[in-house]
Motif scaffolding. Structure first.
Motif, PDB file in Angstrom:
ATOM      1  N   PHE A 132       0.710  -1.095   0.025  1.00 59.26           N
ATOM      2  CA  PHE A 132       0.222   0.050   0.038  1.00 59.26           C
ATOM      3  C   PHE A 132       0.943   1.306   0.052  1.00 59.26           C
ATOM      4  N   TRP A 133       0.657   2.173  -0.875  1.00 57.89           N
ATOM      5  CA  TRP A 133       1.459   3.322  -1.049  1.00 57.89           C
ATOM      6  C   TRP A 133       0.537   4.642  -0.441  1.00 57.89           C
ATOM      7  N   VAL A 134       1.030   5.291   0.616  1.00 65.82           N
ATOM      8  CA  VAL A 134       0.455   6.310   1.129  1.00 65.82           C
ATOM      9  C   VAL A 134       0.987   7.692   0.577  1.00 65.82           C
ATOM     10  N   ASN A 135      -0.113   8.338   0.233  1.00 63.01           N
ATOM     11  CA  ASN A 135       0.084   9.811  -0.328  1.00 63.01           C
ATOM     12  C   ASN A 135       1.026  10.453   0.410  1.00 63.01           C
ATOM     13  N   CYS A 136       2.323  11.039  -0.095  1.00 63.05           N
ATOM     14  CA  CYS A 136       3.085  12.283   0.624  1.00 63.05           C
ATOM     15  C   CYS A 136       2.538  13.486   0.686  1.00 63.05           C
ATOM     16  N   ASP A 137       1.428  13.897   0.139  1.00 65.56           N
ATOM     17  CA  ASP A 137       0.896  15.068   0.185  1.00 65.56           C
ATOM     18  C   ASP A 137      -0.269  15.417   1.370  1.00 65.56           C
ATOM     19  N   LEU A 138      -0.450  14.073   2.075  1.00 62.82           N
ATOM     20  CA  LEU A 138      -1.336  14.140   3.129  1.00 62.82           C
ATOM     21  C   LEU A 138      -0.390  15.067   4.392  1.00 62.82           C
ATOM     22  N   PRO A 139      -0.985  15.704   5.249  1.00 59.22           N
ATOM     23  CA  PRO A 139      -0.529  16.692   6.249  1.00 59.22           C
ATOM     24  C   PRO A 139       0.174  15.449   7.208  1.00 59.22           C
ATOM     25  N   ILE A 140      -0.212  14.423   7.335  1.00 57.68           N
ATOM     26  CA  ILE A 140       0.446  13.569   8.261  1.00 57.68           C
ATOM     27  C   ILE A 140       1.679  12.757   7.791  1.00 57.68           C
ATOM     28  N   ALA A 141       1.991  13.197   6.453  1.00 56.05           N
ATOM     29  CA  ALA A 141       3.002  12.444   5.851  1.00 56.05           C
ATOM     30  C   ALA A 141       4.175  13.208   5.572  1.00 56.05           C
ATOM     31  N   PRO A 142       5.498  12.421   5.603  1.00 52.19           N
ATOM     32  CA  PRO A 142       6.696  13.073   5.041  1.00 52.19           C
ATOM     33  C   PRO A 142       6.680  13.534   3.710  1.00 52.19           C
ATOM     34  N   ASP A 143       7.630  14.471   3.306  1.00 44.58           N
ATOM     35  CA  ASP A 143       7.648  14.767   1.697  1.00 44.58           C
ATOM     36  C   ASP A 143       8.554  13.837   0.872  1.00 44.58           C
ATOM     37  N   HIS A 144       8.619  12.880   1.639  1.00 44.62           N
ATOM     38  CA  HIS A 144       9.647  11.770   0.434  1.00 44.62           C
ATOM     39  C   HIS A 144       9.333  10.632   1.022  1.00 44.62           C
ATOM     40  N   PHE A 145       9.929   9.427   0.184  1.00 43.66           N
ATOM     41  CA  PHE A 145       9.748   8.072   0.399  1.00 43.66           C
ATOM     42  C   PHE A 145      10.096   7.621   1.987  1.00 43.66           C
ATOM     43  N   LYS A 146       9.083   6.698   2.483  1.00 46.24           N
ATOM     44  CA  LYS A 146       9.451   6.516   3.628  1.00 46.24           C
ATOM     45  C   LYS A 146       8.805   5.336   4.238  1.00 46.24           C
TER      46      LYS A 146
END
Length: 356
Positions: A202-216
């Motif tokens: 499952f890939w989670v959108n880095c644009d979400l406010p909970i997310a980092p701005d890079h692969f992790k």
């Protein structure tokens, strides 16, 4: 069939002894633990391998700072399919092989992956029949008496992606992954062609406010027999002092609507992501029709104390079949970089993260 699922996962860790204790307490069967590595092997043959940060066996450069999954190794059923996948990958990214013949590359989103031939083991597993007021398949019979949680399989792995639509399409193009479901604006679920679990990644959108701005790395889920085994594991981990990442939000144990899965997350030490007990997920094949969901409707079927954004009378039914993939278009990335979120997705907080 080609890819059969996750053959092994390599973690980079800053405290090998602490992380070895975490996974032992979690219930993973120990294969070996030394001063330089720890290996756990599940009933399916999948492995969790812990290596010190900076170890030469980990990808270089490191895909992200700190503890977490550094390499996902996918198991392939035979040499012919491995060669076919390697040739396909080589049309788009640089491909290398190590001394053992394992194929390595880095995906466009920054994820290091590897592929090798895997003799996946059949798993012996059992759950008690469920009685209802109308039907009693467990008549004159007690439920299975369990003493501890024993994860059997690696069901799926989850990463933050700076372009989650592109991440899925790369896996589909070269590895043959199947589109399962889309939580619109949140991420895409995909299944390896040789598995039946709802999703392998499952890939989670880095644009979400909970997310980092890079692969992790975000979390890894392990298949359990039933809700009893999940709850046993949750209780035992709490008794040993390990943190539940959703204790103050979704009440610990919850069930997703999108995949039907019961879940419980434990925080991996050193901010190394989460380990998930996972049971009663949907199983499916190529007859499945993908669906697109509103994130609020798809996230939770129930929870002891769901985050406010996922509860209330205004959570409307919002799911459509999506074989035409029309749901992808608003979330395609024309350029790299984090885009500001609008609407309800912009109100997500860290407390809501594990209900997604």
């Amino acid at each position: 069939m080609s890819i059969l699922g996750v053959e092994s996962v390599l973690f980079g860790v800053d405290d090998l002894a602490l992380h070895s204790r975490f996974w032992t307490d979690f219930g993973l069967p120990v294969e070996s633990i030394s001063a330089t590595e720890a290996v756990f092997r599940l009933a399916s043959g999948s492995r969790i391998i812990l290596l010190p940060l900076g170890d030469a066996r980990l990808p270089s450069p490191d895909p992200f700072d700190g503890n977490g999954v550094k390499l996902t190794v996918w198991g392939v059923d035979n040499a012919e399919n491995l060669e076919r996948i390697a040739a396909s990958l080589a049309t788009e990214v640089a491909v290398t092989r190590d001394a053992e013949g394992t194929v390595h590359c880095v995906c466009p989103d920054g994820q290091p992956i590897a592929l090798r031939i895997w003799d996946k083991r059949p798993v012996t597993s059992a759950a008690s029949p469920v009685n209802t007021p109308q039907t009693q398949p467990r008549f004159n019979q007690h439920r299975i008496w369990r003493h501890k949680a024993i994860p059997k399989t690696i069901n799926h792995i989850v990463f933050f992606s700076p372009d989650y639509v592109g991440s899925f399409e790369f896996y589909e193009r070269h590895l043959g992954f199947r589109y399962t479901d889309h939580s619109k604006g949140v991420g895409i679920f995909a299944r390896a062609p040789g598995t039946f679990e709802h999703h392998s990644i499952f890939w989670v959108n880095c644009d979400l406010p909970i997310a980092p701005d890079h692969f992790k790395f975000m979390h890894i889920a392990f298949g359990m027999d039933d809700i009893d085994e999940v709850m046993l594991g949750a209780n035992l981990m709490a008794d040993k002092g390990w943190k539940n990442t959703t204790m103050n939000t979704s009440g610990g144990i919850s069930r997703h609507r999108i995949s039907s899965a019961i879940y419980y997350y434990c925080e991996i030490p050193g901010h190394g992501g989460e380990a998930e007990y996972h049971a009663d997920t949907d199983y499916l094949d190529d007859n499945w029709v993908p669906r697109a969901w509103d994130f609020k409707f798809g996230s939770l079927l129930w929870a002891a104390s769901p985050p406010a954004i996922f509860r209330g009378p205004d959570i409307a039914w919002d799911m459509r079949f999506d074989a035409d993939r029309q749901s992808f278009d608003p979330f395609r990335k024309a350029a790299s970089g984090k885009r500001p979120m609008t609407g309800e997705l912009s109100r997500l907080t860290q407390d809501d993260e594990h209900a997604l």
